[in-house]
Design an enzyme around this catalytic site. Structure first.
Site, PDB file in Angstrom:
ATOM      1  N   HIS A 150       0.879  -1.174   0.000  1.00 45.82           N
ATOM      2  CA  HIS A 150       0.000   0.000   0.000  1.00 45.82           C
ATOM      3  C   HIS A 150       0.916   1.224   0.000  1.00 45.82           C
ATOM      4  O   HIS A 150       2.021   1.171   0.534  1.00 45.82           O
ATOM      5  CB  HIS A 150      -0.847  -0.052   1.277  1.00 45.82           C
ATOM      6  CG  HIS A 150      -1.926   0.983   1.366  1.00 45.82           C
ATOM      7  ND1 HIS A 150      -1.682   2.287   1.719  1.00 45.82           N
ATOM      8  CD2 HIS A 150      -3.263   0.891   1.171  1.00 45.82           C
ATOM      9  CE1 HIS A 150      -2.832   2.960   1.743  1.00 45.82           C
ATOM     10  NE2 HIS A 150      -3.808   2.136   1.408  1.00 45.82           N
ATOM     11  N   LYS A 253     -10.245  -0.456  10.900  1.00 45.92           N
ATOM     12  CA  LYS A 253     -10.418  -1.696  10.138  1.00 45.92           C
ATOM     13  C   LYS A 253     -10.684  -2.875  11.072  1.00 45.92           C
ATOM     14  O   LYS A 253     -10.990  -3.975  10.633  1.00 45.92           O
ATOM     15  CB  LYS A 253      -9.180  -1.976   9.281  1.00 45.92           C
ATOM     16  CG  LYS A 253      -8.947  -0.947   8.176  1.00 45.92           C
ATOM     17  CD  LYS A 253      -7.831  -1.390   7.258  1.00 45.92           C
ATOM     18  CE  LYS A 253      -7.143  -0.243   6.533  1.00 45.92           C
ATOM     19  NZ  LYS A 253      -7.941   0.388   5.490  1.00 45.92           N
TER      20      LYS A 253
END
Lengths: 433, 144
Positions: A150, A253
């Site tokens: 990422h 998350k």
């Protein structure tokens, strides 16, 4: 579960008793219907259709217990922490410290002093880059990442490499979206000072053999940072079993609030690291000329921290452990399996990332139809997926595509929702035919 | 359902399938590239401007149905216009897709009116306007 923190596809039996369930709901049977009732948003509608939320890799929904904990803190417990000589501040301080303890237990850290609260995974990685990196990296030193990171586990290293003259190297990935292990091992050398690797790829779902990589890296004297943003919600994490020096993850998350994340750092390393942000709360003593630093973790928490968020995160971890990772991985594995089966069989659909070990993420393209257009048709059915480069542009370039669609699953998703996704994709051809 | 068919009106779907002026233009004298980093969409707009009028317009690139149809309809709409008229058309198009009711008489917007449904999808405004921004940049660029 053969290896803690390493197994995703190990689970086979669905609806097994959650034998690893802890205090929150001892011995509770895994029931997705019951779990869904804990998440108020899952009962809402979008564009007149029941919400089918398949964007869990971006952020997860929140159980009522987390919403209540945050609300309760602001209604009856809000005060700034540390040095408040009144009851409310003491209570807030205790609650914040307990949250740290809860996170330490969740990650298997030796001590809460190894847990730094940050704004999220991104800030946790930037902290290591700017604090450890600035102090340790010299011209010619190497940082080894992978081509599936990422942007948040790539750009902080690009920045510190530029600032220090260190060299950033990236190990390639294969056509299946797996790390090219041979190439990674070849790039690892005595010049490698830091290895940064994602545990699970947010764009592809690939599960990396982090324990093996960490072992090899540490044998070369390199420090190992694991980006656990995508793994902490799906796998039991034990930082000692993984053998990493740093582990970063995000509260939002993990069924907790936004604005709070976690950096686990091995005590020995944190103790030697300089501050990276200055302000209140991170000092031992201050004169107008100079200051000395507090011990970790306070040294790395300048300013008022995310107090309510940390407390909410602790409640979220109680919730997750209440279900138990044995049940979570088994169910999410079943969802992914069914999704691969149904979506993979749709004519014109190509799965992007077919690693043998992966978790909870299905990335795909529909030939000839832009992901945004596919996403719009799914949205019309109330199905929330992500369309884009998923902050992983090098991954997209590797596959020669500008973007993918990504459906990402949570333990609260159902097989019916996976079927709804497949039906929605069937409709895409009708619209764009 | 109404939302989706408002967004993807038949004219848009048709232009997406068979875009007009999707070609290289060797005799172009203006060119610009547009890029939407959010979705990776890329478009190149080429123009031939002579005697104060856009004599020819073409585009190439990759993007979603909205951006592709927008580029297709735009290239057809600006041909024969002066740069000032094209800029004015862009202004009115932008008002339309951002949901300003005074965007103008749909009849004078011609085919561009099919993009009225975009205003209900704020995230797609960029898709629809990318070709226009790129066209404007091409007009403002020096001769090739």
């Amino acid at each position: 579960m053969p290896e803690t923190g390493e197994s995703v596809r190990g689970g086979s039996g669905l609806l097994e008793p959650a034998s690893s369930a802890s205090s929150a709901a001892p011995g509770r049977l895994f029931s997705v219907d019951a779990i869904r009732r804990d998440f108020p948003i899952l009962g809402t509608t979008v564009r007149g259709r029941p919400l089918v939320y398949l964007d869990n890799a971006a952020t997860s929904q929140k159980p009522q217990t987390v919403i209540d904990a945050i609300s309760r803190f602001y209604a009856t417990g809000n005060a700034n922490i540390h040095r408040g000589v009144y009851a409310l501040s003491e209570q807030a301080t205790v609650a914040y410290d307990q949250a740290r303890l809860r996170v330490a237990r969740f990650l298997g850290a030796s001590s809460p002093a190894e847990i730094v609260f940050t704004r999220g995974t991104t800030e946790a990685i930037n902290l290591v880059a700017q604090s450890w990196g600035r102090a340790q990296l010299r011209r010619g030193d190497e940082i080894l990442v992978t081509a599936m990171e990422h942007h948040s586990n790539l750009i902080p290293w690009q920045l510190i490499a530029e600032q220090t003259g260190a060299v950033l190297r990236a190990a390639p990935i294969t056509g299946q979206g797996e790390l090219d292990l041979d190439a990674w091992h070849r790039l690892l050398s005595d010049r490698t000072r830091l290895v940064a690797v994602t545990h699970i790829s947010n764009a592809l779902g690939t599960l990396n053999p982090v324990r093996e990589l960490a072992e090899a890296a540490r044998a070369r004297g390199a420090v190992v940072l694991v980006d656990g943003a995508q793994s902490a919600p799906h796998l039991p994490i034990d930082v000692h079993a993984l053998g990493c020096d740093f582990f970063a993850c995000s509260g939002h998350k993990l069924y907790g609030p936004t604005g709070v994340g976690v950096l686990y750092g091995r005590a020995e390393l944190l103790e030697r690291m300089p501050p990276w942000q200055g302000g209140g709360g991170m000092i031992a003593s201050v004169t107008l000329e100079r200051s000395t630093w507090a011990e970790p973790p306070a040294r790395f928490e300048a300013g008022t921290p995310p107090i309510a968020e940390a407390i909410g995160l602790a409640v979220a971890l109680d919730y997750v452990d209440g279900i138990g990772f044995q049940a979570i991985t088994a169910w999410e594995d079943a969802l992914l399996h069914r999704a691969v089966e149904l979506v993979g069989a749709i004519p014109g659909v190509r799965l992007v990332g077919t690693a043998s070990r992966r978790a909870a993420v299905l990335s795909f393209v529909v030939e000839g139809i832009h992901p945004h257009d596919v996403g719009a048709v799914l949205d019309d059915e109330g199905i929330a997926v992500r369309a884009g480069h998923h902050c992983a542009q090098p991954v997209m370039r590797h596959f020669g595509i500008p973007a993918t669609l990504r459906a990402s699953f949570s333990f609260y998703n159902t097989l019916e929702e996976v079927e709804a996704l497949a039906r929605g994709l069937g409709r895409v051809r009708e619209v764009f035919g | 359902m109404a939302g989706l068919s408002e967004l993807y009106q038949n004219v848009i779907l048709e232009h997406n399938r068979s875009p007009r002026n999707y070609r290289a233009m060797p005799d172009a004298n203006r060119e610009a590239q547009g890029h939407n980093p959010l979705c990776g969409d890329q478009v190149t707009v080429r123009l031939r401007v002579e005697d104060g009028r856009i004599r020819d317009a073409a585009f190439q690139g990759m993007g979603c149905a909205i951006s592709r149809a927008s580029a297709s309809i735009m290239t057809a709409a600006i041909k024969g216009r002066t740069p000032e008229e094209a800029a004015e058309l862009f202004h009115r198009f932008h008002r339309l897709v951002t949901g300003h009711p005074e965007a103008g008489n749909p009849e004078t917007l011609g085919k561009l009116a099919v993009f009225s449904g975009v205003s209900a999808y704020p995230i797609r405004v960029k898709c629809a306007s990318l070709p226009w921004h790129t066209m404007k940049a091409a007009l403002d660029s020096p001769d090739l």
